[in-house]
Scaffold this motif. Structure first.
Motif, mmCIF file in Angstrom:
data_model
loop_
_atom_site.group_PDB
_atom_site.id
_atom_site.type_symbol
_atom_site.label_atom_id
_atom_site.label_comp_id
_atom_site.label_asym_id
_atom_site.label_seq_id
_atom_site.Cartn_x
_atom_site.Cartn_y
_atom_site.Cartn_z
ATOM 1 N N LEU A 97 22.310 29.601 -2.490
ATOM 2 C CA LEU A 97 21.244 29.578 -3.486
ATOM 3 C C LEU A 97 21.416 28.404 -4.437
ATOM 4 O O LEU A 97 22.523 27.916 -4.654
ATOM 5 C CB LEU A 97 21.240 30.877 -4.298
ATOM 6 C CG LEU A 97 21.086 32.187 -3.534
ATOM 7 C CD1 LEU A 97 21.164 33.357 -4.497
ATOM 8 C CD2 LEU A 97 19.795 32.213 -2.745
ATOM 9 N N ARG B 292 14.812 34.788 -0.186
ATOM 10 C CA ARG B 292 16.260 34.531 -0.103
ATOM 11 C C ARG B 292 17.076 35.818 0.071
ATOM 12 O O ARG B 292 18.298 35.784 0.029
ATOM 13 C CB ARG B 292 16.743 33.808 -1.372
ATOM 14 C CG ARG B 292 16.036 32.514 -1.726
ATOM 15 C CD ARG B 292 16.023 31.444 -0.640
ATOM 16 N NE ARG B 292 17.296 30.999 -0.163
ATOM 17 C CZ ARG B 292 17.928 29.900 -0.550
ATOM 18 N NH1 ARG B 292 17.414 29.127 -1.467
ATOM 19 N NH2 ARG B 292 19.075 29.569 -0.006
ATOM 20 N N ILE C 18 12.204 35.311 -5.598
ATOM 21 C CA ILE C 18 13.266 34.931 -4.662
ATOM 22 C C ILE C 18 13.381 35.912 -3.483
ATOM 23 O O ILE C 18 14.430 36.014 -2.863
ATOM 24 C CB ILE C 18 14.639 34.791 -5.380
ATOM 25 C CG1 ILE C 18 14.930 35.997 -6.259
ATOM 26 C CG2 ILE C 18 14.719 33.499 -6.150
ATOM 27 C CD1 ILE C 18 16.271 35.958 -6.955
ATOM 28 N N GLN D 28 18.647 30.146 -8.918
ATOM 29 C CA GLN D 28 18.494 31.364 -8.106
ATOM 30 C C GLN D 28 19.732 32.243 -8.217
ATOM 31 O O GLN D 28 19.633 33.463 -8.347
ATOM 32 C CB GLN D 28 18.234 30.995 -6.650
ATOM 33 C CG GLN D 28 16.895 30.351 -6.416
ATOM 34 C CD GLN D 28 16.763 29.782 -5.019
ATOM 35 O OE1 GLN D 28 17.746 29.414 -4.374
ATOM 36 N NE2 GLN D 28 15.520 29.685 -4.548
#
Length: 188
Positions: A128, A120, A117, A132
């Motif tokens: 998210l 992100r 991730i 996530q």
């Protein structure tokens, strides 16, 4: 004396007695897993250990420091915590959240890359997906041990809930590694 000490816990939820004279010691390097039917008290044990619930009797101690007792006395110490409902604010940026938990700078991008991730890192937690967001909550709970050379207590309430298979496997490996490093882990 263990890293995590729950002594004589008695606790009610509503009208029901959930824990009655309940004791548990988690030593350095141990992983203790609480299992059982829904509603049997696993989350209650985690929340009581973290000092989140008022106790009718007993006490919770982590790393020799009182966390909470039945007389309402409370203390503080450093430990990791991940609850079922994540408990992270949606307006936080992913990278900021992890840096706040760590309390100092570290290679956040590398950690996020390992968990798939890293793309992100600068997004708000609210943006998210559920899986996530769960990875960020689990990492937040594990970071105190991951970044400490001293034994740290980690309390995890169903950390694998909402994680994909690769993340569950990564979590299992990480928990083994943390226990091998002397950390104490209590998992529901």
């Amino acid at each position: 004396m263990g890293i995590i000490e729950l002594s004589g816990l008695r606790l009610r939820r509503g009208r029901g007695l959930v824990l009655d004279d309940w004791n548990l010691t988690v030593e350095s390097g141990e992983v203790v897993v609480l299992s059982g039917e829904n509603g049997c008290g696993k989350s209650t044990v985690i929340e009581a250990a973290a000092g989140l619930l008022a106790l009718d009797a007993g006490s919770s101690t982590i790393s020799g420091q009182l966390i909470r007792d039945h007389q309402g006395r409370r203390g503080r110490t450093h430990f990791g915590l991940c609850l079922q409902d994540d408990c992270i604010m949606g307006d936080e940026l992913v990278e900021e959240r992890l840096l706040d938990v760590a309390g100092h700078s570290f290679d956040v991008k590398s950690l996020l890359r390992e968990w798939g991730i890293d793309h992100r890192a600068n997004d708000r937690v609210a943006m998210l997906s559920g899986g996530q967001r769960r990875r960020i909550a689990v990492l937040s709970g594990l970071l105190p041990a991951m970044l400490s050379s001293e034994p740290v207590a980690i309390l995890l309430d169903e950390p694998d809930s909402g994680l994909d298979d690769a993340s569950v496997e990564r979590l299992a490996i990480l928990l083994r590694d943390l226990a091998a490093g002397g950390h104490s882990i209590l998992v529901a």
